[in-house]
Design a protein around this motif. Sequence first.
Motif, PDB file in Angstrom:
ATOM      1  N   MET A   1       0.862  -1.187   0.000  1.00 38.99           N
ATOM      2  CA  MET A   1       0.000   0.000   0.000  1.00 38.99           C
ATOM      3  C   MET A   1       0.894   1.232   0.000  1.00 38.99           C
ATOM      4  O   MET A   1       1.480   1.593   1.029  1.00 38.99           O
ATOM      5  N   GLY A   2       1.029   1.815  -1.169  1.00 41.88           N
ATOM      6  CA  GLY A   2       1.927   2.949  -1.319  1.00 41.88           C
ATOM      7  C   GLY A   2       1.179   4.270  -1.264  1.00 41.88           C
ATOM      8  O   GLY A   2      -0.011   4.318  -0.937  1.00 41.88           O
ATOM      9  N   ALA A   3       1.920   5.327  -1.612  1.00 40.31           N
ATOM     10  CA  ALA A   3       1.342   6.668  -1.530  1.00 40.31           C
ATOM     11  C   ALA A   3       0.241   6.874  -2.564  1.00 40.31           C
ATOM     12  O   ALA A   3      -0.805   7.435  -2.265  1.00 40.31           O
ATOM     13  N   GLU A   4       0.486   6.409  -3.791  1.00 42.30           N
ATOM     14  CA  GLU A   4      -0.476   6.692  -4.852  1.00 42.30           C
ATOM     15  C   GLU A   4      -1.145   5.464  -5.442  1.00 42.30           C
ATOM     16  O   GLU A   4      -2.054   5.590  -6.259  1.00 42.30           O
TER      17      GLU A   4
ATOM     18  N   LEU B   1      -5.252   8.827   2.601  1.00 39.74           N
ATOM     19  CA  LEU B   1      -5.278   8.823   4.073  1.00 39.74           C
ATOM     20  C   LEU B   1      -4.724  10.135   4.627  1.00 39.74           C
ATOM     21  O   LEU B   1      -5.227  10.666   5.625  1.00 39.74           O
ATOM     22  N   GLN B   2      -3.693  10.650   3.982  1.00 41.42           N
ATOM     23  CA  GLN B   2      -3.134  11.939   4.418  1.00 41.42           C
ATOM     24  C   GLN B   2      -4.178  13.047   4.291  1.00 41.42           C
ATOM     25  O   GLN B   2      -4.329  13.881   5.185  1.00 41.42           O
ATOM     26  N   GLN B   3      -4.916  13.022   3.188  1.00 41.28           N
ATOM     27  CA  GLN B   3      -5.973  14.017   2.975  1.00 41.28           C
ATOM     28  C   GLN B   3      -7.035  13.916   4.059  1.00 41.28           C
ATOM     29  O   GLN B   3      -7.514  14.916   4.582  1.00 41.28           O
TER      30      GLN B   3
ATOM     31  N   SER C   1      -3.189  13.864  13.398  1.00 42.65           N
ATOM     32  CA  SER C   1      -2.078  13.194  12.717  1.00 42.65           C
ATOM     33  C   SER C   1      -2.507  11.786  12.305  1.00 42.65           C
ATOM     34  O   SER C   1      -3.490  11.247  12.846  1.00 42.65           O
ATOM     35  N   LEU C   2      -1.732  11.204  11.386  1.00 44.84           N
ATOM     36  CA  LEU C   2      -2.027   9.826  10.964  1.00 44.84           C
ATOM     37  C   LEU C   2      -1.932   8.865  12.145  1.00 44.84           C
ATOM     38  O   LEU C   2      -2.734   7.939  12.281  1.00 44.84           O
TER      39      LEU C   2
END
Lengths: 263, 422
Positions: A100-103, A133-135, A143-144
Amino acid sequence: MKALGIDVGSLTTKAVILDDDGILASSIVSSGDEAELSAKAALEQTLNQAGLSFDDNLYIISTGVGGKSISFSQQQKALTTCLARGSHYLFPSVRMTIEMGAESSTIIKVNERGRLSDWANQDKCAAGSGIFLQQMAKLMEMSLADMAQLSFKAKSKADISSTCAVFAESEVISHVHRDPPTPREEIVAGIYFSVVSRIMSLCKRVGIEKDVAVTGGVALNSGLVRILEEEIGFGVMVPDIPQIAAALGAALVARENIEKGIK
Amino acid sequence: MIGSEEKKSRIKTIVRACRLIARMSKGRPEVLESHRIYYQMLADYYDRLLNAQEEGEFVAAHTIFFPVEILYAMDIVPMHTELTAWMTALFSGSYADLLSTSAEVGLAPEICSPYRVLTGALAAGCLPRPNVMLWSNLICDNSAKGGEPVMDMSGCSGFFLDCPFQQTDYENRYLKEELEDMIYFLEKQSGRKMNWDKLSDNIAQSDRQIELYRKINELRQTVPSPFPPQDFLKLFTVDCFFAGQPEATNYLETFHQELLETIRDGRGMASPERFRVMSIGMPPVLLLGAIEKVSLEYGAVSVADPFFCNWGEGRLDPQKPLDSVMKKISMHPVMVMYGPLDERLLDMLINCAKQHKIDGTINYAHVGCKQGAATIKIVKDVLNEIDVPMLILDCDIIDTTIAPEEEIREKLRQFFELLEDR
């Protein structure tokens, strides 16, 4: 000759150097606009840690979204090939890895020799990715790490769309502003569930098979991993540094190439 | 509205381009003679269509896999709607415009893109106006609906050929009645009579052509493969446009002979040939060159296209021309692949994989194809059982914005690395 793997991701670039005993050094740096510069930064940091320099005899394999742009690597390999090698090295019993990466998210099947046997990936929509998830964390104003902790308190989960990041965002806003508002832990659990349900559909596409490893930056999110385990029906393996699995795999391919005498 | 001269100019572009390719192929030893014949045939097909109205000929537009032997027997000029729309888009580089025009007239992007291009081409006035429209449910829901926009936009009358999926006696009788009704419709509309002797001749030619398709397909079992991977598209087009015509027989005989010579010389399409690939479905036609290039980098060659090249069992009987038309419909490779999904299809795929010594399969999962989508998992599982991995390549036959070239290349690279690693 030292075997080195570099995984140039959309958010971070990872590098791993191997020696005969295993991982000699590794690093994670933020990816900049130019893949080549990010790769050099990661390489430099890793070489420093290992007490080596560019002038040493290195065999470099690059991978990831920016892997093809790296001029100083001897060879480029697909992320899936490298993930298979890396996750098998970390967990020899692994037969499926969820990256599970950033994009994007990639599911791979791995055979008993650590070779890729099948894969499916999701790279068309931000829903289900680390950036999503960051959004959501920004939207929830936490925070995450706090989000992950909060999710453990949820007794149920809010309904959040799993098909579109834009719809999911507006649904979260509506949960927050509802009267009375949906409990925050339930919203967080709903967000995680929406990510997991996308992942699960990919897993089913290739067929779920034990043991399962979870890699990539999102694997650090313990709250999400717990929901994934609930959905998949058993525990999953998470490496200590899950982000470097593909870079490790690239380094393993580099080592194989050195052994085979491939230039 | 586009004037008749401008409509003509789009078709003229196809004629000019095909003539140019045919002319440039002549006398070049590295280019197969069959290549020249193919493009000359295309040029002649569109030249006839271009001048049909002025010469008082009767034009019947028809959807894919239609029995054109009947049209040729009645001296009716056929216009293959989907392929003509494609060729208009490809040769004039206007596929994006045509897709956009189809969106303007209300077609959703989920609809199969060849039909969107067809509607776009009609709405933009790029296709000649036919005298009648013939359409059928061969082989999907899109073709079953494909006739209505043509009739609406061209103002012509039409006939829907209802073709049953199964082939029991009852359904065969039904199909025969449908064909008879269609011939009656065409006779009434065109004022031309069916020439049954000519239909028998056409059926005899088609029987020979099917024999040649089978022989060519068999030659693809040879290692290394002598067959240029993109040429499956030529075989497909030849049947769509020229079934039952002597020029198609000539093309196939020439091509067959060329393949025999290639085998005799021990030449293959990839050197060395490392991976033998089975292709399922239609690849993105605008990216065929890119697909071949990536494949050859890894020594991978597509050696089987069961959707287009695996004809069913049986022979055609010129003495029973209409029964033979029905028989041919049931034998068509696409009918075998897209007909009822049963053991027959799965066994055929397994046999095909074994006979052609397949290392891996690429399933071009055209996003607009609902029937194809329903078969993907079943086909993948069946091939996995015989240890043949399958790449599901989500793509679109025409619309490259769905899966751009770089994405296709990357997925192919991943797949070939998987094959390398086995």
